[in-house]
Design a protein around this motif. Sequence first.
Motif, short mmCIF file in Angstrom:
data_model
loop_
_atom_site.label_atom_id
_atom_site.label_comp_id
_atom_site.label_asym_id
_atom_site.label_seq_id
_atom_site.Cartn_x
_atom_site.Cartn_y
_atom_site.Cartn_z
N PRO A 81 15.04 -6.80 2.41
CA PRO A 81 15.34 -6.13 3.68
C PRO A 81 16.83 -6.29 4.05
O PRO A 81 17.42 -5.40 4.63
CB PRO A 81 14.42 -6.85 4.67
CG PRO A 81 13.29 -7.38 3.83
CD PRO A 81 13.94 -7.77 2.53
N GLN A 90 0.86 -5.11 0.21
CA GLN A 90 1.81 -4.16 0.80
C GLN A 90 3.25 -4.46 0.35
O GLN A 90 4.19 -4.10 1.07
CB GLN A 90 1.72 -4.22 2.32
CG GLN A 90 0.34 -3.93 2.90
CD GLN A 90 -0.01 -2.46 2.79
OE1 GLN A 90 0.85 -1.61 2.87
NE2 GLN A 90 -1.30 -2.17 2.60
N SER A 91 3.38 -5.06 -0.78
CA SER A 91 4.71 -5.44 -1.30
C SER A 91 5.63 -4.22 -1.43
O SER A 91 5.25 -3.19 -2.00
CB SER A 91 4.53 -6.10 -2.66
OG SER A 91 5.74 -6.05 -3.41
N PHE A 92 6.86 -4.38 -0.93
CA PHE A 92 7.87 -3.33 -1.09
C PHE A 92 8.15 -3.10 -2.57
O PHE A 92 8.38 -1.97 -3.02
CB PHE A 92 9.19 -3.72 -0.41
CG PHE A 92 9.05 -4.09 1.04
CD1 PHE A 92 8.36 -3.26 1.92
CD2 PHE A 92 9.61 -5.26 1.54
CE1 PHE A 92 8.23 -3.59 3.27
CE2 PHE A 92 9.49 -5.60 2.88
CZ PHE A 92 8.80 -4.76 3.75
N HIS A 93 8.17 -4.20 -3.31
CA HIS A 93 8.50 -4.10 -4.74
C HIS A 93 7.38 -3.47 -5.54
O HIS A 93 7.63 -2.79 -6.54
CB HIS A 93 8.89 -5.48 -5.27
CG HIS A 93 10.17 -5.96 -4.67
ND1 HIS A 93 10.22 -6.56 -3.45
CD2 HIS A 93 11.46 -5.86 -5.10
CE1 HIS A 93 11.49 -6.83 -3.14
NE2 HIS A 93 12.26 -6.42 -4.14
N ILE A 102 15.28 -2.53 1.80
CA ILE A 102 14.15 -1.98 1.03
C ILE A 102 12.96 -1.63 1.93
O ILE A 102 12.22 -0.69 1.66
CB ILE A 102 13.72 -2.95 -0.09
CG1 ILE A 102 12.78 -2.26 -1.10
CG2 ILE A 102 13.08 -4.22 0.47
CD1 ILE A 102 12.45 -3.11 -2.32
N ASN A 103 12.81 -2.36 3.02
CA ASN A 103 11.68 -2.12 3.93
C ASN A 103 11.73 -0.75 4.58
O ASN A 103 10.70 -0.23 5.03
CB ASN A 103 11.61 -3.22 5.00
CG ASN A 103 12.94 -3.44 5.71
OD1 ASN A 103 14.01 -3.36 5.08
ND2 ASN A 103 12.89 -3.68 7.00
N THR A 104 12.90 -0.13 4.60
CA THR A 104 13.04 1.20 5.20
C THR A 104 13.03 2.31 4.16
O THR A 104 13.19 3.48 4.50
CB THR A 104 14.37 1.30 5.98
OG1 THR A 104 15.45 1.26 5.04
CG2 THR A 104 14.53 0.17 6.97
N LYS A 105 12.88 1.95 2.91
CA LYS A 105 13.06 2.93 1.85
C LYS A 105 11.83 3.19 0.99
O LYS A 105 11.90 3.96 0.03
CB LYS A 105 14.24 2.49 0.95
CG LYS A 105 15.57 2.52 1.69
CD LYS A 105 16.71 1.97 0.85
CE LYS A 105 18.02 2.04 1.63
NZ LYS A 105 19.09 1.27 0.99
N VAL A 106 10.73 2.51 1.32
CA VAL A 106 9.50 2.69 0.54
C VAL A 106 8.32 2.93 1.47
O VAL A 106 8.36 2.60 2.65
CB VAL A 106 9.20 1.46 -0.35
CG1 VAL A 106 10.31 1.23 -1.37
CG2 VAL A 106 8.97 0.21 0.50
N ASP A 107 7.28 3.53 0.91
CA ASP A 107 6.00 3.68 1.60
C ASP A 107 5.00 2.80 0.85
O ASP A 107 4.57 3.14 -0.26
CB ASP A 107 5.57 5.16 1.55
CG ASP A 107 4.23 5.39 2.25
OD1 ASP A 107 3.41 4.45 2.34
OD2 ASP A 107 4.00 6.54 2.68
N THR A 108 4.67 1.66 1.45
CA THR A 108 3.83 0.69 0.72
C THR A 108 2.39 1.17 0.61
O THR A 108 1.68 0.76 -0.31
CB THR A 108 3.87 -0.70 1.40
OG1 THR A 108 3.44 -0.56 2.75
CG2 THR A 108 5.27 -1.29 1.36
#
Lengths: 189, 189, 189, 189
Positions: B119, B19-22, B153-159
């Motif tokens: 984050p 579930q990596s944001f990257h 970043i945690n609020t800007k992606v859909d893992t």
Amino acid sequence: MSENQELNLVVLLGSLRKQSFHAAVAKSLQSVAPANTNITLLGSVGDIPHYNADVQADGFPAPVLEMAGAIKSADGVIVVTPEYNYSVPGVLKNALDWLSRLPDTPFAGKPVSLISGSPGPIAGARAQYHLRQIMVFLDALVFTKPEVMIGGINTKVDTEAGSITDEQTKAFINGHLTAFGSFVRRVSL
Amino acid sequence: MSENQELNLVVLLGSLRKQSFHAAVAKSLQSVAPANTNITLLGSVGDIPHYNADVQADGFPAPVLEMAGAIKSADGVIVVTPEYNYSVPGVLKNALDWLSRLPDTPFAGKPVSLISGSPGPIAGARAQYHLRQIMVFLDALVFTKPEVMIGGINTKVDTEAGSITDEQTKAFINGHLTAFGSFVRRVSL
Amino acid sequence: MSENQELNLVVLLGSLRKQSFHAAVAKSLQSVAPANTNITLLGSVGDIPHYNADVQADGFPAPVLEMAGAIKSADGVIVVTPEYNYSVPGVLKNALDWLSRLPDTPFAGKPVSLISGSPGPIAGARAQYHLRQIMVFLDALVFTKPEVMIGGINTKVDTEAGSITDEQTKAFINGHLTAFGSFVRRVSL
Amino acid sequence: MSENQELNLVVLLGSLRKQSFHAAVAKSLQSVAPANTNITLLGSVGDIPHYNADVQADGFPAPVLEMAGAIKSADGVIVVTPEYNYSVPGVLKNALDWLSRLPDTPFAGKPVSLISGSPGPIAGARAQYHLRQIMVFLDALVFTKPEVMIGGINTKVDTEAGSITDEQTKAFINGHLTAFGSFVRRVSL
């Protein structure tokens, strides 16, 4: 701590190959250390798997927990490492990545000494300053001077015997460990 | 290269968890890229064993050779990585350590773009400057500006979906890739 | 640019004292340069006042404007500098601080080469990596390899004559300038 | 030192303009400090001439000697600085270059705290890690955590009054100074 109190230091080695120049330095540290200083090698960073938060969720690997426990019990840590690609070896950084994730991180407030070397003249300096930045996050107390950077390391160790053969290098490391010992005794609660 | 020539870029991802944001950013790059740009993910750095010169003496591991071949064939490399302990993740550095040992190192003269996030607000900046120093040794041509550092970043992606959800971030990365594309075309022989 | 096109390079010197080892290197660059390469010294960083935004509000000092103009007209910049306290000399950084504030910053897209040295073996390496980070902000294209770090610089120059006396150093810098010249011609529009 | 012993700290400010955000932070430190802590501003780095070994040969300038004396008498130093071009301001580095040349360098063994800020989110982080590397040469004991990096500093200070207006920032700096005070008392002989 009083000035002559016995110190227990542990060594974190950054390379894996058997004939490593840095392994030779690590193994010889006890023999060049000042009095009242016990130096023990930590387990190999090669036994620690790639850091992965999914693996961590299933529990910290045994070699990480063992290394963390040994660091916690020690009065200080000596990192002995080569430089790879102008920075810290990935295998060493990977071990630090695991150790940093422990709820009770073993480096916090811990005195740390850095020793690097290389066949060339820059002697691992670039790896040391990256390590210092990493150690800020780990909240370690990194010793400053004298810094140990062993240029021409390939000509100064016996990798079979695991020893330093260059007398000047032995004396310099003895001086470093003596000053680091004073630092450890000064800053330890 | 002419300004509209098709570019083939490969992505080197610095983290391993599912579930990596990257990973979400890496997977979404093709969808936010400008025209005439093909973006492919390289193999996982998790498939590459710990660097050990004794292992190298027996031959480079297959995933290293595969990654090196893909980088060589590409017009440029995009590194997408988190920051661990104020520096580059050990697993990513370990892959670079292997790649650097190849007689015909794949990064030499290769245009490289860096994308990081966290984050918090510093957004992986510290990892990027360490990577830039590493890339000097690798003789890569690291792109300068605009730099991509994704705070929060945690609020800007859909893992789950592997996508960027924040429109501003999408637009910014599109701008970065457009400028990087011009750079690649400018410096490629 | 074609491979033999004449190049005009300017030199930014990071130290002020008359008998500076680095001044000797800077002055000798023309004599060790390859064909079709003209090398000119920029004005002294000592003529540039302390950076102060209040002073800037009254107008950029003449030596800043002059230096900026010369950099703009040049095909590339060679920075020759000692290391002070493990970083860039304050006087050099101060000049860069002024130059960076110009609306049309002269370093943007400009090829840059770094040359450092020191009496000891580390040879200014630490200053070079700090300069590389600074140059990211300035959006310069910093050349990678071969890097020039002159250890034992005090034994390799004649400060009275303003020349390099060590033949190996001359040959190495000639190789560096040749490779830098190719880089300049490759990346220049 | 006992835990409540009075501390005398001095502040080294890295910027010169009158309405400096960082000057406002520096001036307000006394008002947000914990009990038993006296905080005094050092002289301006703007009063110190460009470092030049030829000038040094004629004697250290008075503002350098004055600053050095004040640092020596203090229990610790707080550096408050903006970031210029991804590094330390030249004017601040220039002051450190002079101070480092003194035979009895005032930073040796001295506890140091770093405070930076910027209008953007990276908040001077890049300048802090360069300062940390510089401080290794100076042999200072740089405090680790909590680090103070004030993002959006332009919205959090009153430059006319010379004060911090943001309550969260005040509380955070109070916590930093409290922890730094414990560190100073722990490591001071």
